[in-house]
Design a protein around this motif. Structure first.
Motif, PDB file in Angstrom:
ATOM      1  N   GLU B 203       0.862  -1.165   0.000  1.00 41.70           N
ATOM      2  CA  GLU B 203       0.000   0.000   0.000  1.00 41.70           C
ATOM      3  C   GLU B 203       0.906   1.224   0.000  1.00 41.70           C
ATOM      4  O   GLU B 203       1.749   1.371   0.876  1.00 41.70           O
ATOM      5  N   PHE B 204       0.752   2.055  -1.016  1.00 41.88           N
ATOM      6  CA  PHE B 204       1.597   3.244  -1.154  1.00 41.88           C
ATOM      7  C   PHE B 204       0.759   4.495  -0.982  1.00 41.88           C
ATOM      8  O   PHE B 204      -0.420   4.534  -1.344  1.00 41.88           O
ATOM      9  N   ARG B 205       1.415   5.515  -0.481  1.00 41.78           N
ATOM     10  CA  ARG B 205       0.773   6.810  -0.293  1.00 41.78           C
ATOM     11  C   ARG B 205       1.338   7.773  -1.329  1.00 41.78           C
ATOM     12  O   ARG B 205       2.565   7.915  -1.448  1.00 41.78           O
ATOM     13  N   GLN B 206       0.451   8.376  -2.084  1.00 37.86           N
ATOM     14  CA  GLN B 206       0.827   9.508  -2.933  1.00 37.86           C
ATOM     15  C   GLN B 206       0.434  10.740  -2.145  1.00 37.86           C
ATOM     16  O   GLN B 206      -0.754  11.047  -2.038  1.00 37.86           O
ATOM     17  N   TRP B 310      -4.319   6.983  -1.783  1.00 36.94           N
ATOM     18  CA  TRP B 310      -3.811   5.715  -1.246  1.00 36.94           C
ATOM     19  C   TRP B 310      -3.887   4.711  -2.373  1.00 36.94           C
ATOM     20  O   TRP B 310      -4.906   4.636  -3.075  1.00 36.94           O
ATOM     21  N   GLN B 311      -2.841   3.938  -2.542  1.00 33.65           N
ATOM     22  CA  GLN B 311      -2.816   2.938  -3.604  1.00 33.65           C
ATOM     23  C   GLN B 311      -2.622   1.568  -2.967  1.00 33.65           C
ATOM     24  O   GLN B 311      -1.589   1.312  -2.340  1.00 33.65           O
ATOM     25  N   GLU B 386       1.292   9.022 -10.525  1.00 34.99           N
ATOM     26  CA  GLU B 386       0.782   8.126  -9.487  1.00 34.99           C
ATOM     27  C   GLU B 386       0.905   6.681  -9.953  1.00 34.99           C
ATOM     28  O   GLU B 386       1.349   5.795  -9.222  1.00 34.99           O
ATOM     29  N   ALA B 387       0.464   6.451 -11.215  1.00 37.14           N
ATOM     30  CA  ALA B 387       0.483   5.097 -11.756  1.00 37.14           C
ATOM     31  C   ALA B 387       1.921   4.606 -11.918  1.00 37.14           C
ATOM     32  O   ALA B 387       2.254   3.469 -11.559  1.00 37.14           O
ATOM     33  N   VAL B 781       7.477   6.295   3.358  1.00 32.64           N
ATOM     34  CA  VAL B 781       6.441   7.149   2.800  1.00 32.64           C
ATOM     35  C   VAL B 781       7.063   8.468   2.325  1.00 32.64           C
ATOM     36  O   VAL B 781       8.035   8.956   2.902  1.00 32.64           O
ATOM     37  N   MET B 782       6.503   9.008   1.240  1.00 33.36           N
ATOM     38  CA  MET B 782       7.022  10.274   0.686  1.00 33.36           C
ATOM     39  C   MET B 782       6.403  11.468   1.407  1.00 33.36           C
ATOM     40  O   MET B 782       5.251  11.382   1.813  1.00 33.36           O
ATOM     41  N   PRO B 783       7.096  12.592   1.467  1.00 32.49           N
ATOM     42  CA  PRO B 783       8.491  12.744   1.068  1.00 32.49           C
ATOM     43  C   PRO B 783       9.401  11.988   2.022  1.00 32.49           C
ATOM     44  O   PRO B 783       9.159  11.971   3.228  1.00 32.49           O
TER      45      PRO B 783
END
Lengths: 285, 834, 160
Positions: B203-206, B310-311, B386-387, B781-783
């Motif tokens: 699960e990634f956060r943009q 959220w991805q 994002e993709a 997580v970014m940044p």
């Protein structure tokens, strides 16, 4: 982006400035270099009725030597401090720290006295001033002056010993001729205020540290001096191992802030790493 | 008139296309003779200051304007109620589903505010200072309402951003390859891989970003003429004109919009803004020219933000690394309102998560959600960064899981150059590309093998500074867009572009383009294209744009569309000019059209030395003394171009990052990118676009993020806290190109404006993770701030001691970072250090 | 109101200003030097950089009254006798600008960097420009332009 209305007073002498302060009291703000004050006024975080500009008081500018002491006028710009050979020779730590302040344009206008009286704990001048044992000359009404030692100058967040109706006129810095110096500033982007900054200056004798002075930026509500670490460093060889051990407790008793750039515990960790690096760099190791 | 070619036969003139022409735009910009909107002063012009809500969600119970109205210099104080019937509305032009929940967005709030920074009153005064002073005297009473700020909480609908709508869920959009007939069943692929393959779940956060163009937005409205004139710092003068007319009830023919010099946009200026509508409403109410220029703080707070997703990603593969399926589940924050293309931005990812790979099964799910934060819309890349981040992080995770080189695993799965044109599992047809060539060149420039060797040495010596290498092999779809496809997606407009060419009597050429540059250098590039096409000197071409009076038709600049769509219209207009001129040339040369050939600006009669230049024909057309019978005396031409397909630039980006494991500080050591953007018109401009794009993408990875506190106040509300990088924080880049011309336009061009931003973010994060993966870290997580990197290392080491993988600290405990049934720790350790 | 006299780009102006007027607003609105622009409200962006008595300052961070009796050079006063300044020329040659909004401040600061250090290293150039934000160029070509201008200026100095 447009400050609220104020009246502008540009006194030609300290005496005139003190009387203007006496007349307008807490409705007045003192303008030194203005590099922190003007943003505050533009954002309307403060709206004084009067702004008293010290920029036309010649006696507040310049750097002189009095025996073992460097005397820096409060209205001396960062750029002038950086350009001063005397400061580079006798108080290298101050030069190293000031090199890291903001950016060149700000350093052209900002003044050492203005920064000290503004007393932002993330500012880069307080810690080296403390570490160098600077004293602060404060002028008050009726031509009075008093001198305050470093430890008594910074009282709290944005608060110093300079009282209402008073002006900081001089910073007196004991010469640290021949001392190595380093200011280790930790930031995410270069134009930021210090997340943590460590000011270290060291006198070495035969590969060992004979004396050390360490100041901490943004590790509490005021700049701090790490005397325990200074004592622990005396007599130590300038090696990674020895310095690591001597500075291990540098964050003890500090109370750094938590914000977007890091929480308090992270800052304490940073201070430990950066103090080691600053001391080693100051010792030329 | 000379109609015989008396020139000595010279070599073919040097082509303009491909030349590093210095920009025509620069002269005024480097000397300060610029025309920014805020520079405009009109007689009697009034100045506006906005009163904005400090609350994220509140009912407006009363507004007392009396003290402000009495202040010196104040002409009027206008509330939402005062202009509620004439202020227009901020429209959403792309409802992604027929049942999309779309809150009404009034420029000046009337009853309720749904995010901090919303305008509640407008102060109008004779000077900007007087307006600012009086804004502080406007007394607004609010009843605070519960605010929903967290995206996942918003999706649960416990607190509502707009209570009257009954839900925070705006729309759900899905693409399934099995249903669409473009691929297999993704759930079946994942189930199979759970049994006998590899499943990667992450699960990634943009994070939320702010476009932060350098010129704050500004608008000047002059309502005093027959046509109301609106100057605005906008990317979209034509769309703005249309929406002013459509939502304010002003005939379109009575509105002229001018985008003068515009200081950057990056998507941030493709909005029609509350500030524009409010200024128009006030100017019309008072019948006086009015100006509003925002402060930087206002810009950061109320200009639209970008990204914020959220991805949840699931990738299935065979044990040999062949990917069998990819499932994407997005939650996308719209903020308080669905902006002009707000819902559509995350949906653009639908065609891009599969990227350059031949995935047999694919599913994309996107839930858009309303919160009480600043609205969200396009920011450079819009949906594709994002993709690309999602898939490129996943490919690195797959490689790590298998203990293989990340480039090798990519190559195993990517489309080979012989396979173009290739229809992907998402149903897009990529026309051209060569991923092998770009990757080979990038590896060479980067010194890939040497850096891998250094990385190994540092790992073995436990160097406190570790080295990581990040890979991003990206593609993107750009050049918005075929109108038919936009129609199928319920987008509110077409995707065509318009151009006119005017052949002046003196031989000079005016090119009118419908795209609206704000730093891209169209004046220069279009001049090069027209110079070649018409055979006229580069200096003789004048490019006009950004004013609906001179450029009446156009759809403006965003989505890397200007060159591939806008310049194609220019090419086609030029070809029409040539066709028209040919008739006149034949007449003047007393030759048959069939015997003429057009070369280097001249019609020649084949096999003779007779000919006539296009400038001479332009003069002959102007005088019209000797034209064919019945001919219309003009060789000017218009063209409107509607593309058949998107363009698909691609590239390989390699990044080396050093990570100071003692502090978490990261330093970029080297960055190489080799992009394939088809035919290059001007290499200088292209490189500039790449450099700037790279830094914006790198900034997402390392420095930028819009943060709110628990009250819904934007904490990163100034450049002190929204930390843009400076020259001192960045490095010089190594860039190069491979060229696979696009087959969908005459010149073979692909878009380049967004490529750097799309590609660079995952390259940087992959490099940081690669540096610290042996320390037990597989996501940050970014940044990736020093604090986050350092804490991830601490957590990783703590967890590693227990023999388990590290969970990155931001992960929701309910969503496991690694499926226990997939790669067990024993399968991951083997060869994981390569 | 205060009466001030300021020399801007070689011309002396005397005006009545409110004490709160920022130098940048005075330049833009009273003197008409709109080449100098405002990009932020916290003195981070440097777009408003001008030279005050030959030294770079952020003109949003100086009151107009503080400039009384002083000399200001803006981007509009940089070229001499119709000749672009070498830094302006280098920005054009190296494609060191895109939208151009940061450019006046960037050029003025680059001049200051080179005045103090005629042969700066890449790192010194980068640090010298740390008070100027650009969102378009990624700084790559700006740094190249300053390097090129440094070469040009030093060869001028040698030949003169």
């Amino acid at each position: 982006m447009i400050p609220a209305q104020f009246d502008y007073i540009a006194p030609g002498s300290v005496e005139e400035a003190i009387s203007a302060l006496a007349e307008h009291g807490d409705d007045a703000k003192v303008l030194a270099g203005g590099q922190s004050l003007l943003p505050i006024l533009r954002m309307r975080l403060n709206a004084p009725g009067f702004v008293i500009d010290l920029g036309r008081i010649g006696e507040l500018q310049g750097i002189t030597e009095e025996g073992d002491t460097l005397v820096i006028g409060a209205m001396t710009t960062y750029a002038a401090v950086l350009a001063s050979e005397a400061v580079g020779t006798h108080a290298a730590l101050l030069s190293k720290a000031i090199q890291t302040v903001a950016d060149p344009q700000i350093r052209h206008r900002g003044t050492i006295g203005g920064a000290l009286v503004h007393a932002d704990p993330a500012g880069d001048v307080g810690a080296p001033a403390l570490a160098l044992g600077a004293e602060f000359v404060i002028a008050g009404p009726g031509g009075s002056t008093r001198t305050v030692a470093g430890d008594d100058f910074f009282e709290d967040l944005f608060t110093t010993a300079v009282g209402e109706g008073e002006l900081l006129t001089q910073i007196r810095v004991p010469k640290h001729t021949g001392w190595g110096a380093h200011y280790e500033k930790f930031v995410r982007v270069s134009h930021q205020w210090s997340i943590v900054g460590i000011a270290a200056t060291v006198r070495s004798e035969g590969g060992s540290i004979a004396e050390a002075r360490v100041g901490l930026t943004n590790m509490g509500s005021t700049p701090l001096r790490a005397r325990a670490v200074e004592d622990a460093l005396v007599g130590q060889p300038a090696t990674d191992e020895a310095v690591r051990a001597a500075v291990a407790s540098v964050a003890e008793g500090t109370n750094p802030p938590s914000d977007l750039n890091g929480d308090s515990d992270y800052r304490k960790h940073l201070a430990t790493v950066l103090t080691r690096r600053a001391v080693l760099a100051a010792a030329g190791a | 008139m000379t109609i015989t070619d008396d020139r000595t036969d010279t070599a073919a003139p040097e082509l303009e296309i491909g030349k590093a022409r210095r920009r025509k735009e620069d002269q005024r910009l480097i000397t300060g003779r610029t025309r920014w909107t805020d520079n405009i002063q009109l007689p009697g012009m009034l100045h506006l200051a906005m009163v904005r809500s400090p609350f994220a969600h509140a009912t407006i119970t009363a507004i007392d304007t009396s003290e402000a109205k009495a202040a010196p210099g104040v002409i009027d104080v206008v509330t939402g109620a005062d202009i509620k019937d004439v202020q227009g509305v901020n429209a959403n032009a792309w409802p992604i589903t027929p049942d999309q929940v779309t809150p009404t967005h009034l420029p000046v709030a009337v009853e309720r505010v749904a995010c901090a920074g919303e305008i509640v009153a407008v102060v109008v005064a004779r000077s900007a200072a007087a307006a600012r002073d009086a804004a502080e005297l406007v007394d607004v009473d609010y009843d605070e309402l519960p605010a929903v700020l967290d995206l996942k909480e918003a999706a649960a609908d416990t607190v509502l951003a707009h209570p009257d709508l009954g839900t925070n869920k705006s729309a759900f959009w899905k693409l399934d390859s099995a249903e669409a007939g473009t691929g297999g069943d993704v759930d079946a692929a994942i189930a199979k891989a759970r049994a006998d393959g590899v499943v990667i779940e992450r699960e990634f956060r943009q994070q939320r970003l702010i476009p932060a163009f350098m010129e704050p937005r500004s608008v000047v409205v002059d309502p005093t003429g027959e046509q109301m004139v609106v100057w605005s710092a906008t990317q979209i003068p034509h769309i703005l004109r249309f929406l002013i007319s459509a939502t304010m009830g002003i005939p379109e023919s009575k509105v002229r919009v001018i985008a003068p010099d515009v200081g950057g946009g990056f998507g941030g200026k493709l909005q029609t803004t509350p500030e524009e509508f409010a200024t128009i409403a006030v100017a019309r109410r008072l019948g006086k020219p009015c100006k509003y220029t925002e402060t930087r703080s206002e810009s950061l707070l109320s200009g639209h933000h970008g990204r914020d997703q959220w991805q949840k990603l699931t990738l299935s593969a065979e044990k040999d690394g062949t990917v069998t399926g990819f499932k994407v589940e997005l939650l996308a924050d719209m903020g308080a309102y669905v902006a002009i293309v707000g819902g559509g931005v995350p949906v653009l990812g639908a065609w891009m998560f599969n990227s350059i790979y031949k995935f047999p099964a694919y599913q994309f799910n996107c839930q858009t959600v309303l919160t009480n934060k600043t609205w969200v819309d396009a920011y450079r890349g819009a949906g594709r960064p994002e993709a690309t981040f999602g898939i490129e992080r996943m490919m690195d995770e797959l490689a790590a899981e298998l203990g293989r080189d990340p480039l090798e695993v990519r190559e195993q799965n990517w489309i080979t150059h012989e396979e173009f044109p290739f229809t992907t599992v998402a149903g897009m047809t990529y026309d051209s590309g060569n991923y092998e060539a770009a990757t080979a060149r990038a590896k060479e420039l980067f010194g890939y093998d040497e850096l891998r060797a250094e990385q190994q040495r540092r790992r073995e010596s436990n160097d406190p500074v570790q080295l990581g290498i990040g890979v991003s092999t990206f593609t993107e779809m750009c050049g918005l867009a075929p109108s038919r496809i936009l129609g199928q997606l319920s987008y509110g407009a077409g995707g065509w572009e318009h151009a006119s060419i005017r052949m002046l009597a003196t031989g000079k050429v005016e090119v009118v383009t419908g795209v609206s540059p704000h730093g891209q250098g169209h004046e220069t590039a279009w001049s090069q294209i027209v110079a070649d096409r018409l055979g006229v000197p580069f200096e003789d071409v004048e490019v006009l744009h950004g004013d609906t009076q001179t450029s009446p038709r156009g759809l403006d600049t965003y989505g890397s569309r200007s060159l591939v769509v806008g310049a194609e219209a220019v090419v086609r207009a030029a070809d029409k000019v040539i066709d028209k001129a040919k008739v006149f040339a034949a007449h003047l040369l007393e030759a048959s059209e069939d015997d003429l050939e057009f070369k280097a600006g001249r019609f020649g009669v084949k096999g003779t030395d007779k000919g006539i230049g296009i400038a001479e024909i332009a003069l002959a057309t102007f005088t019209a003394h000797n034209l064919p019978d019945g001919a219309e005396p003009s060789i000017d031409a218009d063209a409107t171009f509607d593309p058949d397909n998107f363009s698909f630039p691609h590239g390989t980006h390699l990044c080396a990052m050093e990570v100071d494991t003692e502090t978490g500080a990261t330093t970029m050591r080297k960055y190489v990118c080799v992009d394939d953007i088809g035919t290059i018109i001007n290499p200088l401009i292209v490189e500039g676009q790449v450099h700037g794009g790279l830094v914006q993408g790198i900034a997402q990875a390392l420095w930028e993020g819009a943060e709110y506190d628990e009250q819904g106040t934007l904490v990163t509300g100034s450049f002190v806290d929204y930390t843009l990088p400076t020259a001192a924080d960045t490095i010089s880049f190594i860039t190069d190109h491979t060229t696979s011309p696009s087959t969908t336009n005459t010149l073979g061009t692909k878009g380049v404006g967004e490529a750097g931003t799309i590609a660079s973010t995952p390259a940087v994060v992959n490099a940081i993770i690669d540096a610290v993966r042996p320390l037990g870290v597989d996501d940050i997580v970014m940044p990736c701030t020093p604090e986050r990197v350092w804490k991830a290392i601490q957590a990783g080491q703590a967890v590693s001691h227990e023999g388990e993988r590290a969970a990155a600290p931001h992960f929701d405990e309910a969503t496991p970072n690694q499926d226990p049934g997939a790669g067990s720790p024993s399968t991951t350790t083997e060869g994981s250090d390569q | 109101m205060s009466r001030i006299t300021v020399i801007v780009d070689g011309v002396s102006y005397t005006d009545e200003v409110e004490p709160r007027t920022l130098l940048v607003h005075y330049l833009r609105e009273t003197v008409g030097k709109t080449g100098t622009v405002v990009g932020c409200d916290t003195s981070n962006c440097g777009a408003c950089t001008v030279h005050l008595d030959g030294t770079s300052v952020k003109s949003c961070n100086v009151l107009a009254v503080q400039a009384d009796g002083h000399e200001v050079t803006t981007i509009e006063g940089l070229s001499e006798n119709g000749e672009l300044h070498p830094v302006q020329k280098a920005f054009h040659e190296c494609h060191a600008l895109q939208c151009g909004y940061c450019t006046p401040g960037m050029i003025m600061q680059a001049c200051d960097v080179l005045k103090n250090n005629p042969n700066p290293s890449e790192q010194e150039i980068r640090e010298g420009l740390e008070g100027n934000l650009c969102r378009c160029t990624g700084y790559h070509n700006i740094v190249k332009a300053v390097q090129q201008a440094a070469g040009e200026l030093s060869s001028q100095a040698v030949s003169s």
